[in-house]
Design an enzyme around this catalytic site. Structure first.
Site, PDB file in Angstrom:
ATOM      1  N   ASP A 362     -14.202 119.542  -3.697  1.00 57.91           N
ATOM      2  CA  ASP A 362     -15.765 119.403  -4.098  1.00 57.91           C
ATOM      3  C   ASP A 362     -15.482 118.604  -5.573  1.00 57.91           C
ATOM      4  OD1 ASP A 362     -18.619 120.236  -5.196  1.00 57.91           O
ATOM      5  OD2 ASP A 362     -18.524 120.638  -3.158  1.00 57.91           O
ATOM      6  N   ASP A 474     -23.421 114.060  -2.866  1.00 55.69           N
ATOM      7  CA  ASP A 474     -24.491 114.998  -3.473  1.00 55.69           C
ATOM      8  C   ASP A 474     -25.561 114.074  -4.341  1.00 55.69           C
ATOM      9  OD1 ASP A 474     -25.479 117.457  -4.547  1.00 55.69           O
ATOM     10  OD2 ASP A 474     -23.398 118.295  -5.089  1.00 55.69           O
ATOM     11  N   ASP A 542     -27.878 125.906  -2.520  1.00 57.16           N
ATOM     12  CA  ASP A 542     -26.607 126.408  -3.416  1.00 57.16           C
ATOM     13  C   ASP A 542     -26.587 128.023  -3.108  1.00 57.16           C
ATOM     14  OD1 ASP A 542     -25.516 124.016  -3.913  1.00 57.16           O
ATOM     15  OD2 ASP A 542     -26.255 124.003  -6.077  1.00 57.16           O
TER      16      ASP A 542
HETATM   17  C1  GLA Z   1     -24.379 120.695  -6.576  1.00 52.82           C
HETATM   18  C2  GLA Z   1     -24.177 121.242  -5.084  1.00 52.82           C
HETATM   19  C3  GLA Z   1     -22.857 122.175  -4.857  1.00 52.82           C
HETATM   20  C4  GLA Z   1     -21.567 121.582  -5.727  1.00 52.82           C
HETATM   21  C5  GLA Z   1     -21.898 121.293  -7.115  1.00 52.82           C
HETATM   22  C6  GLA Z   1     -20.931 120.323  -7.789  1.00 52.82           C
HETATM   23  O1  GLA Z   1     -24.896 121.585  -7.227  1.00 52.82           O
HETATM   24  O2  GLA Z   1     -25.087 121.472  -4.643  1.00 52.82           O
HETATM   25  O3  GLA Z   1     -22.589 122.501  -3.707  1.00 52.82           O
HETATM   26  O4  GLA Z   1     -21.276 120.338  -5.064  1.00 52.82           O
HETATM   27  O5  GLA Z   1     -23.207 120.173  -7.064  1.00 52.82           O
HETATM   28  O6  GLA Z   1     -21.241 119.745  -8.949  1.00 52.82           O
END
Ligand code: GLA
Length: 782
Positions: A362, A474, A542
């Site tokens: 990520d 994202d 999230d």
């Molecule tokens: C967002 C996404 C999370 C993660 C963060 C990383 O909040 O929804 O799943 O990837 O960014 O900064």
């Protein structure tokens, strides 16, 4: 099938019929949308009767005192002709007036869908009807497109407006569809929320006046999903008239449902007119996004089944269409920004041992990104974290037997980044005002071709350098100042941003159909049909707390299939709610969708590791049903229960999730209903699950023959290596008994424990698997 006979247009799907006709003045009159009619049904029976003038009406033409547009059911309507309801357009016509009057000119029926020129749209439709309307005094035409998707029981609609006049035309509002229908005491259901509480289902009575469902954040938004539902007052999950609507669009959307004084509902959906303005010079056209409509007389589930098969068959594309999505592990909640290659490889090794198939790295691997203040916009790998670069790291992950996936946030820039230092003009901001930040970042101006090229080039380089089979894309803030120095008319900004986004996505991913794209926007801030044209899977939220996810995934399930929902098992107590839930429940919720894990596996006890390995093996066995089965929300007899069901395509297997939110004392008996199966006999059994002894603390003495200090080290150690079995039930019975509802064993209520007691407590759950028994397997008694 579409038929046009005399003035009548008839659109049939397997279970629905849609009827409209041209009037003597050339307007399109809506007649019917509902259960499929016999082919010989005369439309006059269903059409509105206009037999006396209605007082205080404005009459369209003095030759017919009964022809008042304001009181009619229409398929399209204009301003300034006596219809005072919401018009689907607000056009400053080439003659400078706001008066338009589009009437029938011609029509065509074509096989299949007619491709759109600027926007993503559904594919694989059966036939398309195009009705061309022409304004009565200006050289302006409006093409109305209707495409039928027969098996999915879907009709899509969109319009294209073309200015042939030498003077410009200004669009201030243009919807993708409108239709008028008789009110059935409708309820309107919408999916609303915000960050970590996306897609909560809300319902209101459709009252006189206008109900609006819209977004103006630059994205389809977590505030109000573009899709919405109209249901007759007593519709249930399985019965009653339910209409569903959605839009293939990821930007600002707008839908309205207006109930007129004559109890006619006007429904429209399209681009949000907020801050929108578009001008058409001679020869220019504007095409709206595609709107989606469905109807079912089999309640909410019937409507959802239509929407689900439409998304799976006609929206999702690439190599991932109908293919099983991998079980992934995402390192975000395990590490946030604090990782190095060793930590990642350890996590990946553990993941592999437990059965995970895809390792996702990520945020935090690039630029100077050790927190969310810096680095977005840059693509150079952080050498402290990954000293040998992405390719070498991906190779190491592949060598472990795992696929590799990578996170990007390409639409954003931090002011503390190389990109911003070199190109501050790439960011969206007003020239004379201080920019507004969100998560310490600015939005890149996708209206500009140089910005789009920068993103396409840099993302593509990485995708081609390393063996990457999954991308998480994202987008972590709303747009505030909709301004681009590249535009003459700032009213075009929000729509041009989305056109720019689609351009970037198709340039990156069309040539790389092997990549599974998971769209994310701080969770489900852009869960829409536009993104699903590129991204077969979307991160719902999230929030992975299973109790919260029950609300989020239930809400989304009204309009989107399980195959589109990214769902993970994470740590408890939960990151955002502090709620402690059983590992089994976290899995039981996440398995209705595309399963992933998002936690540091090294902190799992040996017993929990066995549990996770069992979960993943179980999921793989039934993955086809969990991702592509027919999903239904089942009747739950009590307010603290939620029941989900997915049935295999061949109707021989069902999985049922039985979830309890807050326990009530002395829970009464529960029954479990399974529907949608073939004729025959079945076994139904509980998926065995572990019961962790720490859950019982001092109560252990009632369950085990030994007395343990509830706070003592012994119990903690025992908990890591030992667990109890939760109640497993198994029955053989007919499809009819399953449909009637089989009685389940009692729940624990303080009077003892044995292997036939379900130990749910707060947030407990069970998963039941129902499987067809082949005739050969039946014993004589059966
Ligand atoms: C967002 C996404 C999370 C993660 C963060 C990383 O909040 O929804 O799943 O990837 O960014 O900064």
């Amino acid at each position: 099938m579409i038929t046009a006979k005399e003035s009548m247009f008839r659109l049939d799907t397997v279970n629905t019929t849609y009827l409209f006709r041209t009037t003597k003045f050339g307007h399109l009159e809506h007649i019917y949308y509902g259960t499929r009619l016999d082919v010989s049904e005369p439309a006059d029976v269903l059409a509105q009767k206009r037999t006396i003038p209605i007082g205080s009406s404005v009459i369209y033409d003095e030759s017919d005192q009964l022809y008042c547009l304001d009181n009619m059911y229409l398929e399209w309507s204009d301003n300034g002709r006596g219809d005072y309801r919401q018009s689907p357009t607000e056009l400053k016509m080439p003659d400078g007036s706001f008066v338009s009057d589009f009437v029938y000119a011609s029509h065509t029926i074509a096989e299949g869908c007619l491709p759109m020129s600027t926007l993503p749209s559904a594919y694989g439709g059966d036939q398309t009807l195009t009705v061309t309307l022409r304004d009565t005094s200006c050289s302006v035409t409006l093409d109305l497109y209707f495409t039928v998707f027969e098996k999915a029981n879907i009709i899509t609609r969109r319009v294209v407006l073309t200015n042939e006049d030498q003077n410009p035309l200004l669009i201030r509002r243009i919807m993708s569809m409108m239709t008028d229908m008789p009110d059935e005491n409708f309820r309107m259901l919408t999916l609303d929320g915000g960050w970590i509480k996306e897609a909560h289902l809300h319902e209101r009575l459709v009252e006189y006046g206008i109900a609006i469902n819209s977004s103006n954040t630059g994205a389809s938004s977590n505030r109000h999903n573009p899709g919405f539902i109209l249901a007759e007052s007593d519709a249930t999950q399985d019965n009653g008239h339910v209409y569903g609507f959605n839009l293939v669009y990821s930007g600002n959307h707008f839908s309205s449902v207006e109930k007129s004084g004559r109890d006619i509902l006007r429904v429209s959906i399209g681009i949000n007119p907020h801050c929108f303005e578009w001008s058409l010079n001679q020869g220019d056209s504007f095409e709206t996004p595609e709107a989606v409509m469905t109807f079912s007389e089999w309640g909410f589930n019937g409507m959802s089944h239509n929407m689900h098969s439409f998304v799976n068959e006609h929206i999702v594309r690439s190599n991932w269409k109908t293919r099983e999505h991998p079980v992934l592990l995402n390192n975000w909640e395990a590490h946030f920004f604090d990782f190095n290659e060793n930590k990642l490889l350890n996590l990946a090794k553990n993941a592999k041992k437990l059965g995970v198939e895809l390792f996702v790295l990520d945020d935090g691997w690039f630029g100077k990104r050790n927190n969310d203040n810096s680095g977005l916009g840059d693509y150079s790998v952080n050498p402290k974290k990954l000293p040998c670069g992405i390719k070498a790291f991906a190779d190491k992950i592949n060598a472990l037997g795992l696929d590799f996936g990578l996170w990007f946030e390409p639409e954003m820039v931090n002011t503390d980044s190389m990109l911003y230092r070199n190109h501050p003009e790439y960011a969206v901001k007003h020239p004379n005002k201080k920019p507004v930040l969100g998560r310490n970042q600015l939005v890149l101006d996708l209206c500009k071709s140089e910005v789009r090229d920068y993103i396409v080039k840099n993302v593509s380089l990485i995708l081609d350098e390393a063996n990457i089979s999954y991308v998480k894309w994202d987008m972590n803030r709303h747009i505030a100042e909709g301004y681009s120095s590249s535009l003459q008319n700032q009213g075009e900004f929000y729509h041009r941003y989305i056109l720019g986004l689609y351009n970037v996505l198709s340039r990156i991913f069309d040539p790389r159909p092997h990549i599974l794209l998971e769209s994310c926007s701080s969770g489900g801030n852009r869960f829409d049909l536009g993104m699903l044209c590129f991204s077969p899977q979307i991160w719902c939220s999230d929030n992975t707390d299973p109790v919260e996810r029950l609300k989020i995934q239930t809400g989304l399930s009204y309009l989107y299939p399980l195959s589109t929902m990214g769902a993970h098992v994470s740590q408890a107590p939960h990151q955002q709610t502090l709620r402690k839930t059983p590992l089994a429940t976290r899995f039981h919720v996440a398995c209705f969708g595309c399963l992933g894990y998002e936690l540091d596996l090294k902190y799992l006890s040996p017993e929990e590791k066995k549990d996770v390995a069992d979960q993943i093996a179980f999921y793989k066995q039934y993955r086809q049903v969990f991702q592509y089965g027919t999903f239904s929300r089942m009747k739950a007899s009590k307010a603290n229960k939620i029941v989900w069901q997915a049935v295999s395509k061949d109707k021989n297997t069902a999985v049922t999730g039985f979830f309890q939110t807050l326990e009530t004392a002395a829970e009464s008996e529960d029954r479990l209903t399974v529907t949608g199966l073939n004729e025959g006999r079945y076994t139904i059994r509980t998926r065995p699950q572990r019961m962790y002894i720490e859950r019982f603390g001092g109560l252990m003495k009632h369950i085990l023959p030994v007395v343990l200090n509830p706070d003592g080290i012994l119990l903690r150690v025992a908990n890591r290596h030992y667990s109890l079995k939760d109640c497993v039930q198994e029955y053989k019975c007919s499809k009819e008994a399953l449909r009637a509802g089989i009685a389940l064993c009692n729940q624990f209520s303080g009077t003892g424990y044995n292997e036939k007691v379900r130990m749910h407590g707060d947030f407990g759950s069970d998963l039941y698997i129902t499987e067809y028994i082949n005739k050969e397997m039946l014993t004589d008694e059966e």
